[in-house]
Design an enzyme around this catalytic site. Sequence first.
Site, PDB file in Angstrom:
ATOM      1  N   HIS A   1      -3.992   3.222   0.836  1.00 64.11           N
ATOM      2  CA  HIS A   1      -3.139   2.139   1.347  1.00 64.11           C
ATOM      3  C   HIS A   1      -3.869   1.229   2.351  1.00 64.11           C
ATOM      4  O   HIS A   1      -3.846   0.007   2.229  1.00 64.11           O
ATOM      5  CB  HIS A   1      -1.899   2.705   2.044  1.00 64.11           C
ATOM      6  CG  HIS A   1      -1.070   3.609   1.178  1.00 64.11           C
ATOM      7  ND1 HIS A   1      -0.896   3.403  -0.163  1.00 64.11           N
ATOM      8  CD2 HIS A   1      -0.355   4.727   1.473  1.00 64.11           C
ATOM      9  CE1 HIS A   1      -0.109   4.359  -0.654  1.00 64.11           C
ATOM     10  NE2 HIS A   1       0.227   5.173   0.313  1.00 64.11           N
TER      11      HIS A   1
ATOM     12  N   HIS B   1       1.441   2.165  -3.838  1.00 60.11           N
ATOM     13  CA  HIS B   1       2.728   1.466  -3.687  1.00 60.11           C
ATOM     14  C   HIS B   1       2.698   0.414  -2.583  1.00 60.11           C
ATOM     15  O   HIS B   1       3.536  -0.469  -2.558  1.00 60.11           O
ATOM     16  CB  HIS B   1       3.888   2.454  -3.534  1.00 60.11           C
ATOM     17  CG  HIS B   1       4.034   3.042  -2.159  1.00 60.11           C
ATOM     18  ND1 HIS B   1       3.323   4.126  -1.744  1.00 60.11           N
ATOM     19  CD2 HIS B   1       4.821   2.699  -1.123  1.00 60.11           C
ATOM     20  CE1 HIS B   1       3.668   4.417  -0.499  1.00 60.11           C
ATOM     21  NE2 HIS B   1       4.579   3.579  -0.091  1.00 60.11           N
TER      22      HIS B   1
ATOM     23  N   GLU C   1       4.016   6.151  11.221  1.00 58.90           N
ATOM     24  CA  GLU C   1       5.283   6.759  10.789  1.00 58.90           C
ATOM     25  C   GLU C   1       5.852   7.593  11.920  1.00 58.90           C
ATOM     26  O   GLU C   1       5.103   8.185  12.693  1.00 58.90           O
ATOM     27  CB  GLU C   1       5.033   7.663   9.591  1.00 58.90           C
ATOM     28  CG  GLU C   1       4.494   6.936   8.385  1.00 58.90           C
ATOM     29  CD  GLU C   1       4.360   7.879   7.206  1.00 58.90           C
ATOM     30  OE1 GLU C   1       5.332   8.025   6.470  1.00 58.90           O
ATOM     31  OE2 GLU C   1       3.286   8.477   7.052  1.00 58.90           O
TER      32      GLU C   1
ATOM     33  N   LYS D   1       4.591  -3.854  -2.104  1.00 54.79           N
ATOM     34  CA  LYS D   1       5.478  -4.309  -1.027  1.00 54.79           C
ATOM     35  C   LYS D   1       5.453  -5.837  -0.966  1.00 54.79           C
ATOM     36  O   LYS D   1       4.381  -6.451  -1.002  1.00 54.79           O
ATOM     37  CB  LYS D   1       5.044  -3.705   0.315  1.00 54.79           C
ATOM     38  CG  LYS D   1       5.319  -2.194   0.383  1.00 54.79           C
ATOM     39  CD  LYS D   1       5.008  -1.641   1.750  1.00 54.79           C
ATOM     40  CE  LYS D   1       5.057  -0.129   1.770  1.00 54.79           C
ATOM     41  NZ  LYS D   1       6.339   0.446   2.119  1.00 54.79           N
TER      42      LYS D   1
ATOM     43  N   ASP E   1      -4.620  10.727   2.476  1.00 54.51           N
ATOM     44  CA  ASP E   1      -3.240  10.370   2.136  1.00 54.51           C
ATOM     45  C   ASP E   1      -2.984   8.873   2.326  1.00 54.51           C
ATOM     46  O   ASP E   1      -2.233   8.262   1.575  1.00 54.51           O
ATOM     47  CB  ASP E   1      -2.294  11.185   3.037  1.00 54.51           C
ATOM     48  CG  ASP E   1      -0.834  11.078   2.618  1.00 54.51           C
ATOM     49  OD1 ASP E   1      -0.576  11.065   1.398  1.00 54.51           O
ATOM     50  OD2 ASP E   1       0.044  11.018   3.503  1.00 54.51           O
TER      51      ASP E   1
ATOM     52  N   LYS F   1       1.159  10.206  11.607  1.00 56.95           N
ATOM     53  CA  LYS F   1       2.518  10.760  11.537  1.00 56.95           C
ATOM     54  C   LYS F   1       2.976  11.030  12.966  1.00 56.95           C
ATOM     55  O   LYS F   1       2.147  11.213  13.865  1.00 56.95           O
ATOM     56  CB  LYS F   1       2.513  12.078  10.770  1.00 56.95           C
ATOM     57  CG  LYS F   1       1.997  11.952   9.337  1.00 56.95           C
ATOM     58  CD  LYS F   1       3.118  11.983   8.346  1.00 56.95           C
ATOM     59  CE  LYS F   1       2.617  11.921   6.921  1.00 56.95           C
ATOM     60  NZ  LYS F   1       3.499  11.173   6.031  1.00 56.95           N
TER      61      LYS F   1
ATOM     62  N   ARG G   1       9.125  21.474 -16.242  1.00 58.55           N
ATOM     63  CA  ARG G   1       9.160  22.826 -16.816  1.00 58.55           C
ATOM     64  C   ARG G   1      10.544  23.455 -16.752  1.00 58.55           C
ATOM     65  O   ARG G   1      10.799  24.466 -17.386  1.00 58.55           O
ATOM     66  CB  ARG G   1       8.178  23.721 -16.043  1.00 58.55           C
ATOM     67  CG  ARG G   1       6.764  23.603 -16.558  1.00 58.55           C
ATOM     68  CD  ARG G   1       5.884  24.633 -15.952  1.00 58.55           C
ATOM     69  NE  ARG G   1       5.970  24.586 -14.487  1.00 58.55           N
ATOM     70  CZ  ARG G   1       5.243  25.334 -13.676  1.00 58.55           C
ATOM     71  NH1 ARG G   1       4.389  26.194 -14.165  1.00 58.55           N
ATOM     72  NH2 ARG G   1       5.351  25.228 -12.380  1.00 58.55           N
TER      73      ARG G   1
END
Length: 486
Positions: free
Chosen positions: A237, A175, A213, A179, A232, A337, A47
């Site tokens: 995954h 994704h 992570e 890998k 998430d 996390k 935008r």
Amino acid sequence: MNTQRPLDLVIFGGTGDLAMRKLLPALYHLHCDGLLAAATRIVGVARDDLDDAGYRELVCVQAQRFLGKDFRRSDWNTFVARLLYARVDALDGTSFSGLAEQLSARPDGQRVFYLSTAPSLFAAISRHLEAAGLIAADSRVVLEKPLGHDLASSRAINDEVGHYFGEGQIYRIDHYLGKEPVQNLLALRFGNALFEPLWRREWVRDVQITVAEQVGVEARGDFYDRVGAMRDMVQNHLLQLLCIVAMEPPASINPDAVRDEKLKILRALRPFGPGDVASRSVRGQYRAGASGGQPVPGYLEEAGIAPDSRTETFVALKAEINTWRWAGVPFFLRTGKRMQDKVAEIVINFRSVPHSIFGIPASPQHANRMVIRMQPEETVDLHLLAKQPGDVMHLQPVQLNLDFAEAFRSRRLEAYERLLMDVMRGNLTLFVRRDEQEAAWRWVEPILAGWDASGERPKPYTAGTWGPAASSALLSRDGLSWYEEI
Ligand code: BG6
């Protein structure tokens, strides 16, 4: 891909985080490696009030940040020549005219629409693309996760996008499937005769899949607080990794042959009943602690997080697969996390020898193990027992290590590079089919519902650790331990 045919890759969310951090750097690398056909154009769509030159400048600044030493001015100058910009408001059909003009200039071109926006916009974008006459029978659309919040919303999005694109045109990206080590797992399992006979309940004691992570929610607090680790990471995954580990050998590497086998695993996952949520799942939320030697705030102190948020930043689950091959073998899934290390790995723990002629007691330290590591390095380690040199028969654990970076010196494609190439080539094997995605939702939904119904808060854990103590207890109930605790 027909290399002569012009291709327009249109990125909705062209000024967004994913485009800047992953997609455009991936395309730059493909360009530098000569993997993008000469007539490929990249159209950033957003935008923002920009023209081509302004967009190129913006991308250039971000690319220097994310490409680091790989940013080379000479390559960049040829790469940006491919970049165009179209100002579009996804909710306003009239604003698609500029984009339509750009694309219609190459009526014979192949079009790929990459939707890297909030999924709530996917339907409107597809509708307006159709109305502007931009979708041809061979156009493709790439959908970024999260696709929905639950089964019903994911179905609604799939239905709406499905009005305009056939299933064979839809590339749902995960994704992790891009890998290299994940694809190597396919090669390892199905390119070698060695592992297949052992890859079953008779020889495998348990499987552990960890994606940990060190980072916290970073600047994505607002988004993350509505999503949490289950949606998430686990729904997509981790379950995809589980499928690659557990699926039966497909008849070929064709997209549907592979996806059919993954689907069978998702459908064979033992559902969580109301009583299972407490015994087979752990959810956690990080408190202040330290990461990389630096103090870091707790989740509730991060920007964009509701002060009383119950969103989980850690999940550990015991999954079970109701098939002859896997009955009784626990598959432990764990992600979080602000964990101690950044590590993504799959650990296959084999059973101990049935009888040790060396008098070695059966123990996890002495059992064989295969560790497939995706991050930080890409390796496969096989843990064996061998005789220590000397005059007594003393056995000790040793490792056979395969380091992919050492073994293959050529540059390794990043996940997004590989997947973008697959989209441009029209290869759906590493993309998630609708029925797989819905089966994954069907399995995680009762767990999410169970957490909500329990009224309990996620278990706290200190940032920079391996998660709440309950995560270790999840395995110790079966007499097992996480790999790093063995
Ligand atoms: C994304 C999640 O899908 O994967 C992020 O939305 C997460 O929260 C990321 O950080 C992890 O990917 P990788 O490749 O860095 O392990």
